[in-house]
Design a protein around this motif. Structure first.
Motif: not given
Length: 599
Positions: A215-221, A223-238
């Motif tokens: 949840y610390d990572l989610l808050r950081r993301a 507040a400061d979005p990073v290119a490549g942090c696509d939620p759909n791709r992260l989900y499928l990867d997980a």
């Protein structure tokens, strides 16, 4: 239960309900318990800590409950009006599915029905894991006698016998001897309305530190979005290749994706994988589990592309009908996204509707490569100029590295084997010589074939589109040359057309002499004559001189962006550059057709 001082009695006007302390200052209860808060103060008392007295509170979060018994979101979070945290240990939580894990456990609640200001207990159990209207778990009393769930239990924590919380009681469904039922909101539904609860509930596969890290990572993301942090791709990867598919419409945020993995995916390893991938993307390109750092030779070879493949073929159902298949390659496996038989006029819109979905199947740190596998007569199609979608006019070739390849070549065992060997040589790095096929060339196809073989050609550049020199172009396709480049538009220039007519006249004339002697009245093209095809090959050769072949898709994308940004895009030499780039190692399984050709 003896030490559970976190049970709370909530009063608001003439309404009395229950609640439970979840942090040093926050209490969770039902929204309907404090529905009169605009007209009456809200107070909170702790029957196991009467010395604290009645503490004023305000509603700081509300689930959106609209007022009816069956309206969703009957959740309210109260903040105590205190200068310091109250000296009580907050409630502890069980895993979110503990209430309906076989054998269904006895659940206990502490409520404040009429004439029980000090509180009383009720025992019951869940009827099923099935939610009612996607919101409530149904409860039934543990015994046929004893305290039923009635007014005064609303907002009470539903606890296991060891005191850990599994949900919150919201309603009684009947108090007659025949009907002794109620409803509760389980923890995952409560977290839907108050996301802060998710940080307090044990997460599958993560300990307390891992949950806090997520949840610390989610808050950081956020507040400061990073290119490549696509939620759909992260989900499928997980969730992996055999996990639940992406829900319709995908996820609007990383938090939504994390919540879905947490509450809906049964694999206990999915949430740790999601956390690790998010940490790798937001905290630096760390190596992911199951992946090793590339050795020096691999790193020199350039990016390991992850293709999104659009394959088009004749359907067999008519001259205008084609089959379009969209898929994504990940971990060496082909993942079909969609297939449809369409008239040629419908292909562009279908591809636009599927590209984003296919990209979502790639690993979050993947270098995407959009590859059009086309019938030979389609190879000059302006696919790089197709718009990304109805709401995005960006050309596909300016949004992704984009290449084309010939379908027959893509499925040829001979050429795939020979191309793999060529790429092993190319992996040594450095630029590659351009084998030029000049405008108006007199070279015959057999001669070009021999030149490409003898020169171990790795890249061939054509001065004109395939339609201007079809036999020579087909030689390039049928010889294992990994990369072909050409301009999609244009024709042999006037200078070379004149030369071609002169050559024809010379060779057709009776008693024609040496082919290198101009017949009377004709001239060879001047060495300084202006030829767009020659200029194109000169510009191309200079542009890619030091570019490793593995990097050409990205380099050509940069050229396309430059051409689009030019004051006069149509005059830029790379405006209509087409790249055929063919590394079979990116497509370890080409796969059979997803559609019957006449279905």
């Amino acid at each position: 239960m003896r030490g559970a001082a976190w049970h709370a009695r909530i009063a608001c006007g003439d309404v009395v309900g229950s609640g439970f302390l979840v942090t040093g200052r926050l209490v969770l209860t039902c929204a309907h318990v404090v529905r009169k808060r605009d007209r009456a103060p809200v107070t909170v008392g702790f029957p196991h800590a009467r010395e604290l007295g009645e503490v004023s509170a305000t509603v700081v979060a509300h689930g959106g409950w609209a007022g009816a018994d069956t309206d969703p979101g009957d959740v309210a979070v109260l903040e105590l009006a205190v200068d310091e945290d109250v000296p009580l240990a907050p409630a502890r939580f069980a895993p979110h599915d503990a209430a309906y894990t076989e054998p269904y456990p006895k659940l206990v609640s502490y409520g404040f029905p009429q004439d029980y200001d000090e509180g009383t207990l009720a025992e019951y159990q869940a009827v099923s894991a099935q939610l009612i209207a996607g919101e409530w778990l149904e409860l039934v009393t543990w015994h046929d006698h004893g305290q039923p769930i009635v007014e005064g239990f609303s907002g009470a924590a539903a606890t296991l016998p060891d005191g850990r919380v599994v949900g919150m009681v919201t309603a009684a469904l009947g108090t007659s001897p025949e009907v002794r039922k109620g409803r509760m909101l389980p923890l995952d539904v409560l977290a839907r309305y108050w996301p802060g609860l998710a940080e307090l509930v044990p997460a599958p596969g993560l300990g307390d530190d891992g949950r806090r890290r997520l949840y610390d990572l989610l808050r950081r993301a956020a507040a400061d979005p990073v290119a490549g942090c696509d939620p759909n791709r992260l989900y499928l990867d997980a969730v992996g290749p055999f996990g639940p598919p992406l829900p319709p419409g995908g996820f609007p945020s990383l938090r939504a994706a994390a919540d879905y993995v947490r509450w809906e995916v049964p694999d206990p390893g999915a949430l740790p994988r999601f956390t690790d991938r998010l940490a790798g993307l937001h905290g630096g390109r760390t190596e992911l589990p199951g992946r090793t750092a590339p050795d020096a030779a691999t790193a020199q070879a350039g990016p390991a592309w992850s293709p999104v493949v659009v394959e088009i073929d004749h359907s067999g159902a008519g001259p205008d009908q084609v089959t379009v298949e969209v898929s994504a390659y990940r971990d060496g496996r082909r993942r079909p996204v969609g297939a449809r038989r369409l008239p040629r006029t419908g292909v562009r819109a279908y591809v636009q509707s599927r590209i984003d979905e296919a990209v979502a199947h790639l690993s979050p740190d993947a270098d995407e490569l959009v590859t059009f596998v086309l019938p030979r007569e389609w190879l000059n199609e302006a696919v790089a100029h197709w718009e990304c979608g109805a709401d995005d006019s960006t050309p596909l070739g300016c949004a992704y590295p984009l290449v084309v390849t010939d379908r027959a070549r893509h499925h040829s065992g001979r050429l795939r084997h020979q191309l793999r060997k060529k790429w092993q040589k190319l992996d040594t790095g450095g630029g590659t010589e351009v084998h030029r096929v000049e405008c108006g060339t007199r070279e015959r196809p057999p001669s070009l074939r021999k030149r490409l073989w003898d020169g171990d050609a790795r890249l061939a550049g054509f001065a004109a589109p395939p339609t201007a020199a079809r036999p020579l172009f087909e030689v390039g396709l049928n010889v294992p040359v990994p990369v072909l480049l050409w301009p999609r538009t244009g024709a042999p220039c006037a200078v070379h057309e004149d030369a071609h007519r002169a050559e024809t006249a010379r060779t057709d004339a009776p008693g024609a002499g040496s082919p290198h002697t101009d017949p009377p009245g004709t001239k060879s093209p001047r060495p300084d004559a202006s030829c767009p095809g020659t200029a194109f090959l000169d510009q191309l050769t200079a542009s890619i001189a030091d570019v490793p072949p593995a990097e050409l898709p990205r380099h050509v994308m940069s050229l396309r962006l430059t051409a689009e940004a030019a004051d006069e895009p149509e005059r830029h030499w790379a405006r209509h550059l087409q790249l055929l780039w063919d590394d079979p190692r990116c497509f370890p399984e080409t796969g059979a057709s997803l559609h019957s050709p006449v279905a």
